[in-house]
Design a protein around this motif. Structure first.
Motif, mmCIF file in Angstrom:
data_model
loop_
_atom_site.group_PDB
_atom_site.id
_atom_site.type_symbol
_atom_site.label_atom_id
_atom_site.label_comp_id
_atom_site.label_asym_id
_atom_site.label_seq_id
_atom_site.Cartn_x
_atom_site.Cartn_y
_atom_site.Cartn_z
ATOM 1 N N TRP A 1 0.838 -1.200 0.000
ATOM 2 C CA TRP A 1 0.000 0.000 0.000
ATOM 3 C C TRP A 1 0.874 1.251 0.000
ATOM 4 N N ALA A 2 1.949 1.224 0.780
ATOM 5 C CA ALA A 2 2.881 2.358 0.810
ATOM 6 C C ALA A 2 3.511 2.563 -0.572
ATOM 7 N N LEU B 1 -3.855 5.374 -11.943
ATOM 8 C CA LEU B 1 -3.141 6.652 -11.903
ATOM 9 C C LEU B 1 -4.019 7.799 -12.410
ATOM 10 N N SER B 2 -4.721 7.572 -13.510
ATOM 11 C CA SER B 2 -5.595 8.622 -14.060
ATOM 12 C C SER B 2 -6.703 8.990 -13.081
ATOM 13 N N ALA B 3 -7.293 7.981 -12.457
ATOM 14 C CA ALA B 3 -8.360 8.233 -11.484
ATOM 15 C C ALA B 3 -7.801 8.981 -10.272
ATOM 16 N N TRP B 4 -6.625 8.598 -9.807
ATOM 17 C CA TRP B 4 -5.973 9.251 -8.667
ATOM 18 C C TRP B 4 -5.754 10.733 -8.971
ATOM 19 N N GLU B 5 -5.266 11.011 -10.184
ATOM 20 C CA GLU B 5 -5.003 12.391 -10.577
ATOM 21 C C GLU B 5 -6.301 13.184 -10.762
ATOM 22 N N LYS B 6 -7.341 12.542 -11.252
ATOM 23 C CA LYS B 6 -8.614 13.213 -11.490
ATOM 24 C C LYS B 6 -9.371 13.492 -10.195
ATOM 25 N N TYR B 7 -9.461 12.496 -9.312
ATOM 26 C CA TYR B 7 -10.300 12.607 -8.112
ATOM 27 C C TYR B 7 -9.537 12.996 -6.847
ATOM 28 N N GLY B 8 -8.230 12.817 -6.847
ATOM 29 C CA GLY B 8 -7.423 13.170 -5.682
ATOM 30 C C GLY B 8 -7.294 12.038 -4.682
ATOM 31 N N GLU B 9 -6.213 12.089 -3.941
ATOM 32 C CA GLU B 9 -5.886 11.038 -2.977
ATOM 33 C C GLU B 9 -6.997 10.807 -1.957
ATOM 34 N N GLU B 10 -7.658 11.881 -1.526
ATOM 35 C CA GLU B 10 -8.698 11.751 -0.499
ATOM 36 C C GLU B 10 -9.905 10.961 -0.980
ATOM 37 N N SER B 11 -10.020 10.724 -2.273
ATOM 38 C CA SER B 11 -11.147 9.970 -2.827
ATOM 39 C C SER B 11 -10.906 8.467 -2.837
ATOM 40 N N PHE B 12 -9.771 8.035 -2.323
ATOM 41 C CA PHE B 12 -9.431 6.612 -2.341
ATOM 42 C C PHE B 12 -9.323 6.046 -0.935
ATOM 43 N N ALA B 13 -9.797 4.812 -0.804
ATOM 44 C CA ALA B 13 -9.711 4.097 0.467
ATOM 45 C C ALA B 13 -9.054 2.749 0.213
ATOM 46 N N PHE B 14 -8.353 2.267 1.213
ATOM 47 C CA PHE B 14 -7.642 0.999 1.136
ATOM 48 C C PHE B 14 -8.232 0.051 2.163
ATOM 49 N N SER B 15 -8.456 -1.203 1.767
ATOM 50 C CA SER B 15 -8.935 -2.186 2.737
ATOM 51 C C SER B 15 -8.351 -3.554 2.433
ATOM 52 N N ILE B 16 -8.256 -4.367 3.461
ATOM 53 C CA ILE B 16 -7.792 -5.742 3.315
ATOM 54 C C ILE B 16 -9.023 -6.623 3.164
#
Length: 90
Positions: A28-29, A46-61
């Protein structure tokens, strides 16, 4: 160190990326580092990250497994999840 299958979800769109690793925290890091630097190999993510921003993503196991479990078994579980959800990639 956690071994298993993880998900990175775009909270804005509901689309997600599924991966597996023998060290999920380190993976994840590495994802975050590459995404922040704009050098991630998955262009959809990468495109989604750049479009929506880091705060729009969540990580889960999704599934933890013992270290001894074969990586091939992890991949089989990952493919099964992808098929069941019918949503692959960001």
């Amino acid at each position: 160190m956690t071994c298993g299958i993880y998900k990175i979800i775009n909270k804005q769109t509901g689309k997600f990326y599924i991966g597996s690793s023998n060290d999920i925290e380190q993976r994840w890091a590495a994802h975050r580092y590459r995404l922040r630097k704009g050098i991630h190999t998955n262009q959809h993510l990468l495109s989604a990250w750049e479009k929506y921003g880091e705060e729009s993503f969540a990580f889960s196991i999704l599934q933890e497994v013992e270290e001894e479990v074969n990586v091939e078994a992890n991949e089989t579980i990952k493919r099964t999840i992808e098929i069941l959800t019918e949503t692959v990639g960001i």
